[in-house]
Design an enzyme around this catalytic site. Structure first.
Site, short mmCIF file in Angstrom:
data_model
loop_
_atom_site.label_atom_id
_atom_site.label_comp_id
_atom_site.label_asym_id
_atom_site.label_seq_id
_atom_site.Cartn_x
_atom_site.Cartn_y
_atom_site.Cartn_z
N GLY A 1 0.85 -1.18 0.00
CA GLY A 1 0.00 0.00 0.00
C GLY A 1 0.88 1.23 0.00
O GLY A 1 1.34 1.68 1.05
N ASP B 1 1.07 -1.95 -4.67
CA ASP B 1 -0.22 -1.28 -4.60
C ASP B 1 -1.10 -1.80 -5.72
O ASP B 1 -0.63 -2.10 -6.82
CB ASP B 1 -0.05 0.24 -4.74
CG ASP B 1 -1.21 1.00 -4.11
OD1 ASP B 1 -0.98 1.68 -3.09
OD2 ASP B 1 -2.34 0.92 -4.63
N ASP C 1 0.03 -1.29 4.85
CA ASP C 1 -0.73 -0.04 4.87
C ASP C 1 -1.75 -0.07 3.73
O ASP C 1 -1.90 0.88 2.99
CB ASP C 1 0.22 1.16 4.71
CG ASP C 1 -0.48 2.50 4.89
OD1 ASP C 1 -1.58 2.52 5.47
OD2 ASP C 1 0.08 3.51 4.46
N HIS D 1 -6.89 -1.59 5.18
CA HIS D 1 -7.25 -1.51 6.60
C HIS D 1 -8.47 -2.36 6.93
O HIS D 1 -8.96 -2.30 8.06
CB HIS D 1 -7.44 -0.07 7.07
CG HIS D 1 -6.33 0.83 6.65
ND1 HIS D 1 -5.00 0.52 6.83
CD2 HIS D 1 -6.35 2.03 6.04
CE1 HIS D 1 -4.25 1.48 6.35
NE2 HIS D 1 -5.03 2.42 5.87
N GLU E 1 -0.55 -1.04 9.79
CA GLU E 1 -0.97 0.32 10.11
C GLU E 1 -2.48 0.42 10.30
O GLU E 1 -3.23 -0.36 9.75
CB GLU E 1 -0.55 1.29 9.00
CG GLU E 1 0.91 1.61 9.01
CD GLU E 1 1.26 2.81 8.14
OE1 GLU E 1 0.36 3.38 7.49
OE2 GLU E 1 2.44 3.17 8.12
#
Length: 163
Positions: free
Chosen positions: A50, A74, A118, A121, A146
């Site tokens: 990410g 990503d 990251d 989420h 994260e």
């Protein structure tokens, strides 16, 4: 006499950064500084899942001056346009939680000293990423997920009493 040059803190690297955008929460920087300090002079291999605009990869390259591989992944196709002059930085554009992405990432480094998740989420994605990439973490390495506060929000598959 060789004087050791003053190393900048992660917060300084972040605040002085010019280039691609990075939007880490400032409260994370102090925690990262403590967690990553033992790796600072090592030939670190870092994976960030990410990367959004790609700026964090440039910051990691400055902070870890002896890093050998800094790999970002990503799902956003726009990340395929990211270009870096630092040959240690590599970008994989794919869903990190697929075998194809894992193999592409492993082509740059089969294992990592630091892994930062990251991504979305969402609770299910965090579990999948951990399950897929933790085995690629070197013994004694650091795995960070994260924004775990999202685990308490329904829109991220969370909730206070939701298993």
């Amino acid at each position: 006499m060789n004087a050791k040059r003053e190393e900048k803190s992660l917060a300084e690297c972040y605040s002085e950064h010019r280039g691609k955008v990075s939007d880490k929460w400032s409260s994370y920087l102090e925690i990262y500084q403590r967690a990553f300090e033992p790796y600072r002079q090592m030939p670190v291999r870092l994976l960030e899942i990410g990367i959004q605009n790609g700026g964090s990869l440039e910051i990691w390259a400055k902070y870890f001056s002896n890093a050998t591989a800094i790999v970002g992944c990503d799902i956003n196709p726009a990340c395929s346009q990211l270009r870096y002059t630092d040959e240690r930085i590599h970008v994989v554009v794919d869903d990190a939680n697929t075998e194809g992405a894992e193999l592409s990432i492993a082509a740059y480094s089969p294992c990592f000293d630091i892994i930062i998740d990251d991504v979305s989420h969402r609770s299910s994605d965090i579990v999948l990423s951990f399950d897929r990439y933790f085995p690629r973490l070197e013994l004694g390495g650091v795995f960070i997920a994260e924004d775990l506060h999202c685990s308490y929000w329904r829109e991220f598959e969370g909730g206070l009493i939701d298993p």
